[in-house]
Design a protein around this motif. Structure first.
Motif, PDB file in Angstrom:
ATOM      1  N   LEU A 223      47.871  49.880  42.841  1.00  9.37           N
ATOM      2  CA  LEU A 223      47.722  49.527  41.428  1.00  9.37           C
ATOM      3  C   LEU A 223      48.247  48.124  41.129  1.00  9.37           C
ATOM      4  CD1 LEU A 223      48.547  52.836  39.512  1.00  9.37           C
ATOM      5  CD2 LEU A 223      46.323  51.749  39.851  1.00  9.37           C
ATOM      6  N   ALA A 224      49.328  47.720  41.798  1.00 10.13           N
ATOM      7  CA  ALA A 224      49.857  46.377  41.578  1.00 10.13           C
ATOM      8  C   ALA A 224      48.848  45.323  42.034  1.00 10.13           C
ATOM      9  CB  ALA A 224      51.193  46.204  42.307  1.00 10.13           C
ATOM     10  N   ASP A 225      48.240  45.566  43.183  1.00 11.30           N
ATOM     11  CA  ASP A 225      47.216  44.649  43.683  1.00 11.30           C
ATOM     12  C   ASP A 225      45.998  44.658  42.770  1.00 11.30           C
ATOM     13  OD1 ASP A 225      46.020  42.857  45.595  1.00 11.30           O
ATOM     14  OD2 ASP A 225      44.868  44.561  46.363  1.00 11.30           O
ATOM     15  N   LEU A 226      45.638  45.829  42.251  1.00 12.28           N
ATOM     16  CA  LEU A 226      44.519  45.926  41.317  1.00 12.28           C
ATOM     17  C   LEU A 226      44.772  45.056  40.085  1.00 12.28           C
ATOM     18  CD1 LEU A 226      41.850  47.276  40.432  1.00 12.28           C
ATOM     19  CD2 LEU A 226      43.240  49.150  39.486  1.00 12.28           C
ATOM     20  N   LYS A 227      45.970  45.145  39.528  1.00 12.85           N
ATOM     21  CA  LYS A 227      46.311  44.349  38.348  1.00 12.85           C
ATOM     22  C   LYS A 227      46.275  42.857  38.664  1.00 12.85           C
ATOM     23  CE  LYS A 227      49.996  43.698  34.916  1.00 12.85           C
ATOM     24  NZ  LYS A 227      51.320  44.197  34.447  1.00 12.85           N
ATOM     25  N   THR A 228      46.789  42.475  39.816  1.00 14.75           N
ATOM     26  CA  THR A 228      46.780  41.063  40.206  1.00 14.75           C
ATOM     27  C   THR A 228      45.355  40.544  40.342  1.00 14.75           C
ATOM     28  OG1 THR A 228      48.900  41.254  41.359  1.00 14.75           O
ATOM     29  CG2 THR A 228      47.474  39.421  41.991  1.00 14.75           C
ATOM     30  N   ARG A 229      44.505  41.328  40.988  1.00 17.45           N
ATOM     31  CA  ARG A 229      43.115  40.914  41.166  1.00 17.45           C
ATOM     32  C   ARG A 229      42.386  40.810  39.828  1.00 17.45           C
ATOM     33  NH1 ARG A 229      40.857  41.540  46.442  1.00 17.45           N
ATOM     34  NH2 ARG A 229      42.388  42.241  47.983  1.00 17.45           N
ATOM     35  N   ILE A 230      42.608  41.762  38.953  1.00 16.21           N
ATOM     36  CA  ILE A 230      41.984  41.703  37.624  1.00 16.21           C
ATOM     37  C   ILE A 230      42.424  40.435  36.898  1.00 16.21           C
ATOM     38  CG2 ILE A 230      41.962  42.775  35.331  1.00 16.21           C
ATOM     39  CD1 ILE A 230      42.155  45.500  36.824  1.00 16.21           C
ATOM     40  N   GLY A 231      43.684  40.119  37.006  1.00 15.20           N
ATOM     41  CA  GLY A 231      44.222  38.971  36.287  1.00 15.20           C
ATOM     42  C   GLY A 231      43.630  37.642  36.700  1.00 15.20           C
ATOM     43  N   ARG A 232      43.105  37.541  37.917  1.00 17.12           N
ATOM     44  CA  ARG A 232      42.608  36.249  38.397  1.00 17.12           C
ATOM     45  C   ARG A 232      41.079  36.115  38.348  1.00 17.12           C
ATOM     46  NH1 ARG A 232      44.450  37.785  44.466  1.00 17.12           N
ATOM     47  NH2 ARG A 232      42.432  38.449  45.311  1.00 17.12           N
ATOM     48  N   ILE A 233      40.376  37.098  37.774  1.00 19.71           N
ATOM     49  CA  ILE A 233      38.924  36.983  37.604  1.00 19.71           C
ATOM     50  C   ILE A 233      38.611  35.762  36.736  1.00 19.71           C
ATOM     51  CG2 ILE A 233      36.889  38.050  36.542  1.00 19.71           C
ATOM     52  CD1 ILE A 233      38.123  40.782  37.223  1.00 19.71           C
ATOM     53  N   VAL A 234      37.631  34.980  37.130  1.00 18.82           N
ATOM     54  CA  VAL A 234      37.214  33.813  36.338  1.00 18.82           C
ATOM     55  C   VAL A 234      36.183  34.275  35.311  1.00 18.82           C
ATOM     56  CG1 VAL A 234      36.112  31.555  36.378  1.00 18.82           C
ATOM     57  CG2 VAL A 234      37.668  32.217  38.227  1.00 18.82           C
ATOM     58  N   LEU A 235      36.554  34.179  34.046  1.00 26.17           N
ATOM     59  CA  LEU A 235      35.690  34.619  32.945  1.00 26.17           C
ATOM     60  C   LEU A 235      34.867  33.484  32.353  1.00 26.17           C
ATOM     61  CD1 LEU A 235      38.333  36.739  30.982  1.00 26.17           C
ATOM     62  CD2 LEU A 235      36.766  37.539  32.764  1.00 26.17           C
ATOM     63  N   ALA A 236      35.469  32.310  32.317  1.00 30.55           N
ATOM     64  CA  ALA A 236      34.859  31.172  31.627  1.00 30.55           C
ATOM     65  C   ALA A 236      35.589  29.910  32.067  1.00 30.55           C
ATOM     66  CB  ALA A 236      34.962  31.354  30.119  1.00 30.55           C
ATOM     67  N   GLU A 237      35.171  28.780  31.502  1.00 27.60           N
ATOM     68  CA  GLU A 237      35.881  27.511  31.688  1.00 27.60           C
ATOM     69  C   GLU A 237      36.346  26.998  30.343  1.00 27.60           C
ATOM     70  OE1 GLU A 237      33.762  24.581  34.008  1.00 27.60           O
ATOM     71  OE2 GLU A 237      32.666  26.155  35.090  1.00 27.60           O
ATOM     72  N   ASP A 238      37.456  26.288  30.369  1.00 26.20           N
ATOM     73  CA  ASP A 238      37.911  25.659  29.128  1.00 26.20           C
ATOM     74  C   ASP A 238      37.293  24.269  28.992  1.00 26.20           C
ATOM     75  OD1 ASP A 238      39.366  23.898  30.741  1.00 26.20           O
ATOM     76  OD2 ASP A 238      41.288  24.888  30.380  1.00 26.20           O
ATOM     77  N   ALA A 239      37.685  23.543  27.961  1.00 32.85           N
ATOM     78  CA  ALA A 239      37.081  22.235  27.692  1.00 32.85           C
ATOM     79  C   ALA A 239      37.339  21.235  28.806  1.00 32.85           C
ATOM     80  CB  ALA A 239      37.602  21.692  26.358  1.00 32.85           C
ATOM     81  N   ASP A 240      38.379  21.466  29.601  1.00 31.24           N
ATOM     82  CA  ASP A 240      38.683  20.578  30.720  1.00 31.24           C
ATOM     83  C   ASP A 240      38.036  21.037  32.029  1.00 31.24           C
ATOM     84  OD1 ASP A 240      40.296  18.927  29.136  1.00 31.24           O
ATOM     85  OD2 ASP A 240      42.021  20.264  29.398  1.00 31.24           O
ATOM     86  N   GLY A 241      37.237  22.099  31.961  1.00 23.72           N
ATOM     87  CA  GLY A 241      36.572  22.593  33.162  1.00 23.72           C
ATOM     88  C   GLY A 241      37.455  23.426  34.062  1.00 23.72           C
ATOM     89  N   GLU A 242      38.532  23.980  33.519  1.00 20.91           N
ATOM     90  CA  GLU A 242      39.432  24.819  34.304  1.00 20.91           C
ATOM     91  C   GLU A 242      39.155  26.295  34.029  1.00 20.91           C
ATOM     92  OE1 GLU A 242      41.603  23.785  36.661  1.00 20.91           O
ATOM     93  OE2 GLU A 242      40.688  21.819  36.311  1.00 20.91           O
ATOM     94  N   PRO A 243      39.444  27.189  34.990  1.00 14.84           N
ATOM     95  CA  PRO A 243      39.129  28.616  34.819  1.00 14.84           C
ATOM     96  C   PRO A 243      39.953  29.272  33.718  1.00 14.84           C
ATOM     97  CG  PRO A 243      39.538  28.077  37.129  1.00 14.84           C
ATOM     98  CD  PRO A 243      39.978  26.900  36.335  1.00 14.84           C
ATOM     99  N   VAL A 244      39.336  30.215  33.024  1.00 18.72           N
ATOM    100  CA  VAL A 244      40.002  31.084  32.059  1.00 18.72           C
ATOM    101  C   VAL A 244      39.917  32.506  32.606  1.00 18.72           C
ATOM    102  CG1 VAL A 244      40.007  31.972  29.702  1.00 18.72           C
ATOM    103  CG2 VAL A 244      39.382  29.584  30.131  1.00 18.72           C
ATOM    104  N   THR A 245      41.031  33.214  32.631  1.00 24.51           N
ATOM    105  CA  THR A 245      41.118  34.510  33.304  1.00 24.51           C
ATOM    106  C   THR A 245      41.646  35.598  32.362  1.00 24.51           C
ATOM    107  OG1 THR A 245      43.409  34.209  34.010  1.00 24.51           O
ATOM    108  CG2 THR A 245      41.669  33.278  35.441  1.00 24.51           C
ATOM    109  N   PRO A 246      41.529  36.883  32.754  1.00 22.54           N
ATOM    110  CA  PRO A 246      42.155  37.958  31.976  1.00 22.54           C
ATOM    111  C   PRO A 246      43.662  37.789  31.852  1.00 22.54           C
ATOM    112  CG  PRO A 246      40.506  38.879  33.419  1.00 22.54           C
ATOM    113  CD  PRO A 246      40.645  37.426  33.807  1.00 22.54           C
ATOM    114  N   ALA A 247      44.299  37.217  32.870  1.00 24.26           N
ATOM    115  CA  ALA A 247      45.736  36.958  32.758  1.00 24.26           C
ATOM    116  C   ALA A 247      46.015  35.977  31.633  1.00 24.26           C
ATOM    117  CB  ALA A 247      46.275  36.418  34.088  1.00 24.26           C
ATOM    118  N   ASP A 248      45.154  34.977  31.467  1.00 23.86           N
ATOM    119  CA  ASP A 248      45.310  34.025  30.363  1.00 23.86           C
ATOM    120  C   ASP A 248      45.178  34.721  29.011  1.00 23.86           C
ATOM    121  OD1 ASP A 248      45.603  31.855  32.131  1.00 23.86           O
ATOM    122  OD2 ASP A 248      43.426  31.550  32.222  1.00 23.86           O
TER     123      ASP A 248
END
Length: 568
Positions: A223-248
């Protein structure tokens, strides 16, 4: 053997066989794996989920059993019977005195009501309870749908509430999910109707099996690994072209909570009472296409033999297993390459699209002409240091002449081969295959074809050249820029997951057999950072299938007593 309906002489349906089977208590099935009633949670007749404690205990010391990977030749659209072969082989090993676990993916409702009908094996080599498995089962896929759409809702709410992360609405890549085939939802617009309805933007739906969350669930170790993996999914980019994630967005914990029970493997049984773990279901194209890592680890830890399946042919399923799944600790000791007269004949006739009426006509010479496709899949498996045997999955209308030609042509190429009649005969029909598997297991030494720290383009070239047989790789439509961006984001050390047609070694479905003199065209490279690989797309990827002209849903019904009909 296949029995017949006494009223009309027709072969029994899969559903009739399932209903006529006297199943074992699921507690007894669990006992075969050394599990007690405290290690499982009952989920209806014949179904249980393993407890988290049982999973932790089973996987604490690693996987010691022999892992048998079932893969196949380049298939026809109807498939060549990998699941039937997987279940039949598992039953045959058990009948031979080996402690065995079968591991399969969960069926998605979209294909069940679309083209495939049911997806639990068939005949006397299927997993039970067939109706439950093919419909809602334990709710894992529904939980994934809700978890996926929670991320979508929170992301759009963030845009509506001020967009503190400065998300670029033109670069939102996270879709919505639904577990039903619905082509009308492939492209949508959300947020219409004024300021209280949210921020207008383009959107889309994918079928739940195509969600990155499904791949994340499939590769998480706990479950800890599951949460970590979910947190780093790339959902979108911000105005600077950097990834936005569920952790964000601060939502990784809530998504994990929705998947807490879905993480636990589901325990059922085969027609012959052999333990089966049916869990997860990632696409075999844009993801790795196997059941979950945790199910494989449990099966390989608690039994002498684990028989697990990889989607599509060896060029897709086995390659992804070798480069993605095996790096997580489940290494195949032996592989079975499933072939059929029908599938081989298609390549001999250079036929695309597949004309199944024509393929039903006896043609031994067409079988002989198409056998090199099977040979090439065996070579792919052996290139990883994994010994292989070809299982000829026998269909009722195969002629002896065609079967003999296929056997002879494979043997002439030095390939080990065994017939399987597991559909009609269960374990008895796969005993010879089981003997070959036991003889070959552990005689090789597994090694991937590339190291993950190689540059992304080199990893792609290795798969294209050494697995598919391409002369080279061409990047179009900004795909080369995609690679540069992903390496700049720090994802360059991830394995690659190539997405292409399953109906050819090439990226062109019409090229049958073993194509030569062609170039792989890469059109887009995207991150599945949560799952832990890069998706390399060679064509438009169909992540929301449509229904056919005559969907399977039209023949599925339920009577006044609640009995379902029409599942195959």
């Amino acid at each position: 053997m296949v029995t017949t309906d006494p009223d009309d002489g027709a072969p029994e349906s899969d559903l009739a066989i399932a209903r006529a089977t006297d199943t074992r208590p699921i507690e007894a099935v669990a006992g075969d794996l050394g599990l007690t009633s405290d290690d499982i949670d009952l989920r209806g007749a014949g179904v249980a989920k393993l407890t988290l404690d049982a999973v932790r205990s089973a996987t604490a010391d690693g996987a010691d059993g022999t892992t048998v990977l079932v893969t196949g030749m380049t298939p026809t659209p109807k498939g060549e019977g990998k699941t039937v072969t997987t279940v039949g082989l598992g039953q045959a090993l058990a009948a031979s005195g080996e402690s065995t676990t079968v591991a399969l993916r969960e069926p998605s409702l979209g294909p069940v009501f679309g083209i495939k009908g049911g997806a639990a094996g068939g005949g006397y080599s299927q997993v039970l309870p067939m109706e439950a498995i093919n419909l809602h089962f334990t709710g894992d896929i529904h939980a994934l749908t809700a978890a996926h759409d929670l991320i979508s809702a929170v992301l759009d709410n963030h845009l509506h509430q001020g967009n503190d992360l400065d998300v670029d609405v033109r670069r939102v890549d996270w879709p919505r999910a639904l577990d039903i085939n619905d082509r009308a939802l492939r492209e949508t617009v959300v947020g219409l109707g004024g300021p209280t309805r949210g921020v207008p933007r383009q959107d889309e739906f994918v079928i739940t099996a195509a969600s990155e969350l499904m791949a994340v669930l499939g590769l998480a170790t706990d479950l800890a690994d599951l949460k970590t993996r979910i947190g780093r999914i790339v959902l979108a980019e911000d105005a600077d072209g950097e990834p936005v994630t569920p952790a964000d967005l601060g939502v990784a914990g809530a998504v994990t909570a929705l998947l807490r029970d879905a993480f636990r493997p589901n325990l059922v049984q085969t027609v012959e009472g052999v333990p089966a773990l049916v869990h997860g279901g990632p696409f075999a194209n844009i993801a790795h296409g196997t059941n979950t890592l945790v199910a494989d680890r449990v099966g390989a830890s608690l039994s002498e033999y684990l028989v697990t399946e990889a989607g599509f042919g060896a060029d897709l399923g086995a390659e992804k297993f070798a480069h993605i799944v095996a790096r997580e600790g489940i290494v195949p000791d032996v592989a079975v390459v499933v072939a059929t007269v029908r599938g081989t004949k298609r390549h001999g006739l250079e036929m695309w699209p597949a004309d199944f009426d024509a393929l039903a006509e006896p043609d031994a010479e067409a079988v002989r002409a198409g056998v090199d496709n099977v040979r090439r899949h065996v070579e792919i498996v052996e290139s990883f240091g994994v010994p292989a045997v070809v299982a000829i999955n026998v269909f009722p209308d195969d002629t002896e002449a065609e079967l003999a030609v296929l056997e002879e042509a494979l043997a002439d190429r030095g390939i080990d081969v065994a017939r399987s009649t597991a559909y009609g005969e269960g374990s008895e029909g796969a005993i010879e295959l089981a003997e070959r598997v036991r003889d070959l297991a552990g005689t090789g030494e597994f090694a991937p074809l590339y190291d993950v720290d190689e540059p992304v383009r080199e990893k792609i070239s290795t798969v294209a050249r050494d697995v598919y047989g391409a002369d080279g790789v061409e990047y179009v439509d900004g795909a080369s820029d995609d690679v540069d961006r992903l390496e700049a984001w720090g994802y360059g050390d991830l394995p690659v997951c190539l997405s292409k047609t399953p109906y050819s070694f090439s990226d062109d479905a019409s090229l049958t057999g073993v194509p030569e003199g062609w170039t792989l065209t890469v059109r887009e490279v995207t991150p599945s950072a949560g799952a832990g690989f890069l998706v390399v797309k060679t064509a438009d990827v169909m992540t929301m299938p449509g229904l056919p002209a005559e969907p399977a849903a039209e023949r599925i019904d339920v009577d006044a007593d609640g009995d379902v009909t029409g599942l195959f």
